[in-house]
Design a protein around this motif. Sequence first.
Motif, PDB file in Angstrom:
ATOM      1  N   GLU A  47      -7.759   2.017   0.859  1.00  0.00           N
ATOM      2  CA  GLU A  47      -8.084   0.729   0.511  1.00  0.00           C
ATOM      3  C   GLU A  47      -9.153   0.000   1.542  1.00  0.00           C
ATOM      4  O   GLU A  47     -10.007  -1.051   1.224  1.00  0.00           O
ATOM      5  CB  GLU A  47      -6.889   0.030   0.387  1.00  0.00           C
ATOM      6  CG  GLU A  47      -6.838  -1.480  -0.275  1.00  0.00           C
ATOM      7  CD  GLU A  47      -5.553  -2.291  -0.036  1.00  0.00           C
ATOM      8  OE1 GLU A  47      -5.073  -2.384   1.038  1.00  0.00           O
ATOM      9  OE2 GLU A  47      -5.143  -2.610  -1.242  1.00  0.00           O
ATOM     10  N   HIS A  61       1.209  -5.063   3.625  1.00  0.00           N
ATOM     11  CA  HIS A  61       0.460  -6.089   4.246  1.00  0.00           C
ATOM     12  C   HIS A  61       1.280  -7.327   4.403  1.00  0.00           C
ATOM     13  O   HIS A  61       0.431  -8.621   4.727  1.00  0.00           O
ATOM     14  CB  HIS A  61      -0.681  -6.554   3.174  1.00  0.00           C
ATOM     15  CG  HIS A  61      -1.496  -5.103   3.067  1.00  0.00           C
ATOM     16  ND1 HIS A  61      -1.824  -4.400   4.138  1.00  0.00           N
ATOM     17  CD2 HIS A  61      -2.541  -4.871   2.148  1.00  0.00           C
ATOM     18  CE1 HIS A  61      -2.655  -3.295   3.716  1.00  0.00           C
ATOM     19  NE2 HIS A  61      -3.194  -3.879   2.512  1.00  0.00           N
ATOM     20  N   ILE A  62       2.325  -7.434   4.205  1.00  0.00           N
ATOM     21  CA  ILE A  62       2.719  -8.983   3.921  1.00  0.00           C
ATOM     22  C   ILE A  62       4.362  -9.172   4.759  1.00  0.00           C
ATOM     23  O   ILE A  62       4.133  -9.977   5.505  1.00  0.00           O
ATOM     24  CB  ILE A  62       3.379  -9.125   2.400  1.00  0.00           C
ATOM     25  CG1 ILE A  62       2.447  -8.925   1.305  1.00  0.00           C
ATOM     26  CG2 ILE A  62       4.317 -10.580   2.104  1.00  0.00           C
ATOM     27  CD1 ILE A  62       1.058 -10.024   1.691  1.00  0.00           C
ATOM     28  N   ASN A  79       4.356   1.423  -2.738  1.00  0.00           N
ATOM     29  CA  ASN A  79       5.601   0.600  -3.203  1.00  0.00           C
ATOM     30  C   ASN A  79       6.365   1.731  -4.099  1.00  0.00           C
ATOM     31  O   ASN A  79       6.900   1.056  -4.925  1.00  0.00           O
ATOM     32  CB  ASN A  79       5.121  -0.603  -3.989  1.00  0.00           C
ATOM     33  CG  ASN A  79       4.357  -1.542  -2.893  1.00  0.00           C
ATOM     34  OD1 ASN A  79       5.075  -1.570  -1.620  1.00  0.00           O
ATOM     35  ND2 ASN A  79       3.615  -2.438  -3.167  1.00  0.00           N
ATOM     36  N   PHE A 102       0.370 -15.817  -9.674  1.00  0.00           N
ATOM     37  CA  PHE A 102       0.211 -14.704  -8.621  1.00  0.00           C
ATOM     38  C   PHE A 102      -1.030 -13.849  -9.330  1.00  0.00           C
ATOM     39  O   PHE A 102      -1.792 -13.567  -8.418  1.00  0.00           O
ATOM     40  CB  PHE A 102       1.451 -13.900  -8.634  1.00  0.00           C
ATOM     41  CG  PHE A 102       1.228 -12.537  -7.519  1.00  0.00           C
ATOM     42  CD1 PHE A 102       1.091 -12.859  -6.261  1.00  0.00           C
ATOM     43  CD2 PHE A 102       1.574 -11.252  -8.024  1.00  0.00           C
ATOM     44  CE1 PHE A 102       0.939 -11.955  -5.256  1.00  0.00           C
ATOM     45  CE2 PHE A 102       1.400 -10.414  -7.094  1.00  0.00           C
ATOM     46  CZ  PHE A 102       1.108 -10.729  -5.759  1.00  0.00           C
ATOM     47  N   ARG A 149      -6.552   0.859  -8.975  1.00  0.00           N
ATOM     48  CA  ARG A 149      -7.174   0.321  -7.976  1.00  0.00           C
ATOM     49  C   ARG A 149      -6.925   0.885  -6.639  1.00  0.00           C
ATOM     50  O   ARG A 149      -7.869   0.971  -5.621  1.00  0.00           O
ATOM     51  CB  ARG A 149      -7.562  -1.291  -7.833  1.00  0.00           C
ATOM     52  CG  ARG A 149      -6.052  -1.979  -7.445  1.00  0.00           C
ATOM     53  CD  ARG A 149      -6.396  -2.996  -6.673  1.00  0.00           C
ATOM     54  NE  ARG A 149      -5.295  -3.612  -5.892  1.00  0.00           N
ATOM     55  CZ  ARG A 149      -5.044  -3.021  -4.646  1.00  0.00           C
ATOM     56  NH1 ARG A 149      -5.947  -2.407  -3.876  1.00  0.00           N
ATOM     57  NH2 ARG A 149      -4.030  -3.102  -3.996  1.00  0.00           N
ATOM     58  N   ASP A 202       9.661  -2.817  -2.843  1.00  0.00           N
ATOM     59  CA  ASP A 202       8.864  -3.968  -2.867  1.00  0.00           C
ATOM     60  C   ASP A 202       8.861  -4.775  -3.946  1.00  0.00           C
ATOM     61  O   ASP A 202       8.021  -4.986  -4.851  1.00  0.00           O
ATOM     62  CB  ASP A 202       7.319  -3.572  -2.494  1.00  0.00           C
ATOM     63  CG  ASP A 202       6.614  -4.812  -1.725  1.00  0.00           C
ATOM     64  OD1 ASP A 202       7.164  -5.787  -1.619  1.00  0.00           O
ATOM     65  OD2 ASP A 202       5.420  -4.526  -1.211  1.00  0.00           O
ATOM     66  N   ARG A 213      -9.395 -11.592  -3.633  1.00  0.00           N
ATOM     67  CA  ARG A 213      -8.562 -12.197  -2.852  1.00  0.00           C
ATOM     68  C   ARG A 213      -8.686 -11.736  -1.261  1.00  0.00           C
ATOM     69  O   ARG A 213      -8.460 -12.596  -0.234  1.00  0.00           O
ATOM     70  CB  ARG A 213      -6.879 -11.590  -3.288  1.00  0.00           C
ATOM     71  CG  ARG A 213      -6.468 -12.147  -4.433  1.00  0.00           C
ATOM     72  CD  ARG A 213      -5.301 -11.418  -5.010  1.00  0.00           C
ATOM     73  NE  ARG A 213      -4.301 -11.570  -3.941  1.00  0.00           N
ATOM     74  CZ  ARG A 213      -2.853 -10.876  -3.978  1.00  0.00           C
ATOM     75  NH1 ARG A 213      -2.917  -9.943  -4.870  1.00  0.00           N
ATOM     76  NH2 ARG A 213      -1.995 -11.116  -3.070  1.00  0.00           N
ATOM     77  N   ASP A 231       2.983  -5.427  -8.383  1.00  0.00           N
ATOM     78  CA  ASP A 231       2.399  -4.774  -6.806  1.00  0.00           C
ATOM     79  C   ASP A 231       2.630  -3.286  -6.717  1.00  0.00           C
ATOM     80  O   ASP A 231       3.427  -2.871  -5.976  1.00  0.00           O
ATOM     81  CB  ASP A 231       3.241  -5.610  -5.821  1.00  0.00           C
ATOM     82  CG  ASP A 231       2.563  -5.320  -4.307  1.00  0.00           C
ATOM     83  OD1 ASP A 231       1.445  -4.898  -4.389  1.00  0.00           O
ATOM     84  OD2 ASP A 231       3.087  -5.855  -3.415  1.00  0.00           O
ATOM     85  N   LYS A 261       1.213  -0.729  -6.151  1.00  0.00           N
ATOM     86  CA  LYS A 261       0.349   0.402  -5.500  1.00  0.00           C
ATOM     87  C   LYS A 261       1.172   1.627  -5.078  1.00  0.00           C
ATOM     88  O   LYS A 261       2.415   1.403  -4.811  1.00  0.00           O
ATOM     89  CB  LYS A 261      -0.413  -0.150  -4.317  1.00  0.00           C
ATOM     90  CG  LYS A 261       0.450  -0.978  -3.142  1.00  0.00           C
ATOM     91  CD  LYS A 261      -0.688  -1.678  -2.174  1.00  0.00           C
ATOM     92  CE  LYS A 261       0.197  -2.167  -0.973  1.00  0.00           C
ATOM     93  NZ  LYS A 261      -1.047  -2.862  -0.044  1.00  0.00           N
ATOM     94  N   TYR A 302      -3.345 -14.439   5.387  1.00  0.00           N
ATOM     95  CA  TYR A 302      -2.535 -14.097   4.355  1.00  0.00           C
ATOM     96  C   TYR A 302      -2.448 -12.496   4.580  1.00  0.00           C
ATOM     97  O   TYR A 302      -0.985 -12.446   4.764  1.00  0.00           O
ATOM     98  CB  TYR A 302      -3.143 -14.236   2.956  1.00  0.00           C
ATOM     99  CG  TYR A 302      -2.249 -13.919   1.892  1.00  0.00           C
ATOM    100  CD1 TYR A 302      -1.636 -14.990   1.085  1.00  0.00           C
ATOM    101  CD2 TYR A 302      -1.945 -12.624   1.294  1.00  0.00           C
ATOM    102  CE1 TYR A 302      -0.755 -14.807   0.098  1.00  0.00           C
ATOM    103  CE2 TYR A 302      -1.023 -12.262   0.168  1.00  0.00           C
ATOM    104  CZ  TYR A 302      -0.537 -13.361  -0.331  1.00  0.00           C
ATOM    105  OH  TYR A 302       0.565 -12.956  -1.406  1.00  0.00           O
ATOM    106  N   PHE A 303      -3.113 -11.599   4.421  1.00  0.00           N
ATOM    107  CA  PHE A 303      -2.844 -10.489   4.411  1.00  0.00           C
ATOM    108  C   PHE A 303      -2.836  -9.927   5.962  1.00  0.00           C
ATOM    109  O   PHE A 303      -3.667 -10.486   6.770  1.00  0.00           O
ATOM    110  CB  PHE A 303      -4.188  -9.535   3.631  1.00  0.00           C
ATOM    111  CG  PHE A 303      -3.794  -9.660   2.409  1.00  0.00           C
ATOM    112  CD1 PHE A 303      -3.169  -9.069   1.748  1.00  0.00           C
ATOM    113  CD2 PHE A 303      -5.220 -10.526   1.955  1.00  0.00           C
ATOM    114  CE1 PHE A 303      -3.188  -9.287   0.181  1.00  0.00           C
ATOM    115  CE2 PHE A 303      -5.181 -10.593   0.302  1.00  0.00           C
ATOM    116  CZ  PHE A 303      -4.214 -10.050  -0.490  1.00  0.00           C
TER     117      PHE A 303
END
Length: 368
Positions: free
Chosen positions: A267, A31-32, A226, A162, A259, A241, A319, A221, A223, A330-331
Amino acid sequence: MQKNNVYLEEAIKHFPFGGGVKEVIPYGNGHINDTYCVTAEQDGKRQRFILQRMNRNIFSNTKELMENIVGITSYLRKKIEENGGDPERETLNVIPTLDGETYYTDSEGFGWRVYLYIEGATTYDLVENPEDFYASAVAFGHFQSLLADYPADTLHETIKNFHNTQDRYQKFLEAVEKDVMGRVKDVQEEIAFIKAHEKDTYVCQEMLKAKELPLRVTHNDTKLNNIMIDDTTGKAICVIDLDTVMPGLSIHDFGDSIRFGASTGAEDEVDLSKVSCSMELYELYTKGFIEGCKGRLTKKELEMLPMGAKVMTLECGMRFLTDYLQGDTYFKIHRPNHNLDRCRTQLKLVADMEKKWDIMKKINKKYV
Ligand code: ADP
Ligand code: GN1
Ligand code: MG
């Protein structure tokens, strides 16, 4: 030629791909950053690389970001070598620019970096095989234990606050207050849900302040997409990542994996009936993560793992909603309301975890 491609081509010329770049394709579902897979041919041999334009709106100091990455990957390389592993596949390898720098700054001011492509391994956006999820748990736990003696004071804080959930909550309230896009009226239910959970946003922060939870070097991070899973052995071979590796809480690393990976839906699933927190996957991850941490977690950390899962899911939902309210800056989004859809899955998961809280506690007791 598209404007973005001009900078992409400029960046490519500054890395040692030789004249033989055969293919450049946008890559992955992060996403970044803007990620590309570059295939180059030298002396008749093809080799792949990951080329990334780093997101300077999010990581404002590229130099510090790359100092962290080089520091961590060099440290991991030594540990992997000591253990007889393969450092070209088990950690990221930064390929320097033709000038010997760790990244290239393009004429627009964005930083670009190149990693060796890890062949024969895959990242997943959903758990396809529960064994993979278990393997990722062991690997993320192991990652934390490998970095247990890393000199934390040499790490730059690449994103301030963060996982300060309390601070995230304040930023969420500000976004609601400002309502720059006029979207607040459409998301009353989500806002009410988050406000009803205000207390949860303080828990970890308070425990950190009271030194009930230790600050460690964490990934932040964790997930499933990653981590690279070996296509042949099914082992989680490489944590990727590394942009947010900073001092943080172990229960946050645990929670972020839950999550994303223990959810029965993607997601960004729009059909919320498909989204729940699988207790089978939750149990597998708990078992694997505790194993991977190799006895380093304190009694309190172990006890707080379920709370880490709930808080990280709530924080992530908050977020996504904050970004939706602020105009999706952002995302990365790929459709209208994408961040709102993502927010809804996270809030659904929080509600589901609350329903299953006793089971989560029971699972926790079983492995602690
Ligand atoms: P973001 O910060 O945007 O999430 P990542 O660094 O996670 O960017 O990279 C995005 C995706 O690119 C990953 O999910 C993974 O699929 C792929 N990727 C990243 N690094 C490598 C690598 N060294 N080898 C193979 N694939 C990679
Ligand atoms: C972002 O970079 P990526 O896609 O792996 C985000 C995480 C969020 C995640 C939600 C630097 O992760 O914090 O949990 O999206 N990374 C950053 O999917 O903000
Ligand atoms: Mg990523």
